[in-house]
Design an enzyme around this catalytic site. Structure first.
Site, short mmCIF file in Angstrom:
data_model
loop_
_atom_site.label_atom_id
_atom_site.label_comp_id
_atom_site.label_asym_id
_atom_site.label_seq_id
_atom_site.Cartn_x
_atom_site.Cartn_y
_atom_site.Cartn_z
N GLU A 159 0.33 10.98 2.02
CA GLU A 159 1.37 10.05 1.54
C GLU A 159 1.71 10.32 0.08
OE1 GLU A 159 0.37 5.95 2.39
OE2 GLU A 159 -0.47 6.44 4.34
N HIS A 172 -0.99 8.37 -3.60
CA HIS A 172 0.04 7.60 -4.32
C HIS A 172 -0.30 7.66 -5.81
CE1 HIS A 172 2.04 6.25 -0.75
NE2 HIS A 172 0.88 5.87 -0.23
N GLU A 231 -7.57 2.60 5.30
CA GLU A 231 -7.95 1.74 4.16
C GLU A 231 -9.04 0.73 4.51
OE1 GLU A 231 -4.19 0.10 2.90
OE2 GLU A 231 -3.30 2.08 2.64
N ASN A 235 -8.08 7.48 6.68
CA ASN A 235 -7.00 7.69 5.71
C ASN A 235 -7.09 6.58 4.65
OD1 ASN A 235 -4.35 8.93 5.00
ND2 ASN A 235 -3.49 6.95 5.60
N ASP A 269 3.20 10.68 -3.40
CA ASP A 269 4.37 10.43 -4.26
C ASP A 269 3.85 10.25 -5.68
OD1 ASP A 269 3.45 7.77 -3.97
OD2 ASP A 269 5.18 7.12 -2.82
O1 9MR Z 1 6.05 2.59 2.81
C1 9MR Z 1 5.59 1.44 3.47
C2 9MR Z 1 6.49 0.27 3.17
O2 9MR Z 1 7.74 0.45 3.78
C3 9MR Z 1 5.87 -1.03 3.65
O3 9MR Z 1 6.68 -2.11 3.24
C4 9MR Z 1 4.45 -1.14 3.10
C5 9MR Z 1 3.77 -2.42 3.55
O4 9MR Z 1 2.45 -2.42 3.19
O5 9MR Z 1 3.68 -0.03 3.54
C6 9MR Z 1 4.16 1.18 3.02
O6 9MR Z 1 3.35 2.26 3.45
C7 9MR Z 1 1.97 2.21 3.09
C8 9MR Z 1 1.21 2.97 4.15
O7 9MR Z 1 1.47 2.45 5.42
C9 9MR Z 1 -0.29 2.95 3.87
N1 9MR Z 1 -0.59 3.43 2.56
C10 9MR Z 1 0.17 2.82 1.46
C11 9MR Z 1 1.68 2.93 1.76
C12 9MR Z 1 2.49 2.39 0.59
O8 9MR Z 1 2.24 1.03 0.42
#
Ligand code: 9MR
Length: 385
Positions: free
Chosen positions: A289, A260, A181, A224, A291
């Site tokens: 990722e 997402h 990101e 990513n 969903d």
């Molecule tokens: O799923 C992850 C969640 O448990 C954390 O609290 C969150 C914090 O930012 O991050 C989530 O995972 C993220 C991933 O690392 C990067 N892309 C977006 C995902 C969803 O926020």
């Protein structure tokens, strides 16, 4: 290389599974949301349906938002969760356990316990691992974000971290999200909120890839991001940056779309075409990722129509990846609503994964199994012709 699709029938996995359901140790066949019986047969497993060399993955729940929930660590405590994790997937991604704040909580201390446990589990279950992540603007420890370091010190800190973490798992991580990101939605580099780019300049991104490659020459190194499923300002920014880095000989091997998605918006119909332009640069691509969240009715239960639409999005994302050569890794961001990050971050939205909180399979799960079987049979068919 996967062949072009030659047959377009839909495989009824349940029909195939039934005659064989007695073979592996199974639970009693139950009804799913479509009213169709399902078994625990190998034919109903994502990893066995997938074409050879195509990895189907999931995030491994733990850390992050889970720490604020009233359940114990899912990966280490939930036996049913672990069983399905091993049965269904051939790739795993630590959801939070390899992020800086978990693995490097103090400047002079690493905590590898949770990450080691996932890598061991993957090894025991013949799964590959996607490492996540090395250079990001989020989930960094306070000692780093609030520390008082010179540019030279910060550079040494990043190098040491990458060398240590990537080196520890060398040979055990198939793909690393090296840079996560780094652009905002307008396609501008995050020069304010990303500590590395802010303090060290954009050149640090190339160095992160070089250091990761030195630490594990076998691992495939990825950019990513979310919101890059389509051809847009953000994905264009990656497209331009990656070409610059390639011209400089920087070891960048892949570009991945997180995926997402929400049924509030249409499916990104140019996903396949967008992946193709990155593949044309000689890169691996991946969905990392996926969903698909939705606005839940008052009852909290999605309607059959919502589940159908969700299944359609999952199916389209899978098809796009399967259609692109060297899109060999397809990961969903958790497989059960029990542990999904979505309701915690999006009020009123949820049901984003392929299984309910009770691990009942949704239509989305079945479309993935069907789509994978179809691709696998296409490959067999092609090899027999
Ligand atoms: O799923 C992850 C969640 O448990 C954390 O609290 C969150 C914090 O930012 O991050 C989530 O995972 C993220 C991933 O690392 C990067 N892309 C977006 C995902 C969803 O926020």
């Amino acid at each position: 290389m996967r062949p072009a699709r030659l047959v377009t029938f839909t495989l009824a996995t349940t029909a195939l599974a039934l005659p064989l359901s007695a073979a592996p140790a199974t639970a009693e066949p139950r009804s799913d949301e479509r009213g169709a019986p399902h078994s625990n047969s190998v034919f109903d497993r994502l990893r066995w349906a997938a074409p050879q060399g195509f990895h189907v993955g999931t995030a491994v729940a733990g850390g992050g938002h889970h720490l604020e929930q009233d359940y114990p660590d899912p990966f280490t405590h939930d036996r049913q969760y672990r069983r399905i994790l091993g049965q269904q997937f051939s790739s795993v991604s630590p959801e939070n356990q390899m992020k800086w704040e978990f693995i490097h909580p103090e400047q002079d201390r690493y905590d590898f316990e949770a990450a080691d446990a996932i890598v061991e589990f993957a090894d025991r279950h013949r799964q590959v691992v996607r490492g996540h992540t090395l250079l990001w603007h989020s989930q960094n420890p306070a000692w780093l974000e609030q520390g008082d370091f010179t540019a030279e010190e910060l550079r040494a800190i990043l190098r040491e971290h990458i060398t240590t973490v990537v080196g520890r798992y060398a040979g055990q991580i198939q793909q690393w999200d090296v840079a996560n990101e780094i652009f905002d939605d307008q396609g501008n580099l995050r020069t304010q909120d990303n500590i590395w780019i802010r303090e060290l300049g954009p050149g640090i991104v190339a160095d992160a890839f070089r250091w990761a490659h030195e630490a594990d020459p076998e691992a495939l190194l990825f950019f990513n991001d979310y919101g890059v499923e389509s051809d847009n300002a953000k994905s264009d920014a990656y497209y331009a940056l990656i070409q610059e880095l390639q011209a400089e000989g920087v070891p960048v091997h892949g570009f991945s779309v997180q995926g997402h998605l929400s049924t509030r918006y249409g499916f990104p119909g140019d996903l396949e075409q967008n992946l193709r332009r990155f593949a044309a640069l000689g890169l691996e691509t991946a969905v990392t990722e996926l969903d698909v969240r939705m606005d839940l009715p008052e009852s909290g239960e999605p309607t059959p129509e919502q589940l159908r639409q969700q299944a359609d999005y999952y199916e389209q994302a899978l098809s796009a990846c399967l259609a692109v050569e060297d899109c060999n890794s397809f990961t969903i961001w958790g497989f059960t609503d029990k542990y999904s990050w979505v309701p915690v971050f999006f009020e009123g939205e949820g049901s984003a994964t392929v299984m309910t909180e009770d691990f009942e399979r949704k239509p989305a799960f079945h479309t993935l199994v069907d789509g994978l079987w179809e691709a696998r049979l296409d490959c067999w068919w092609d090899s027999w012709r």
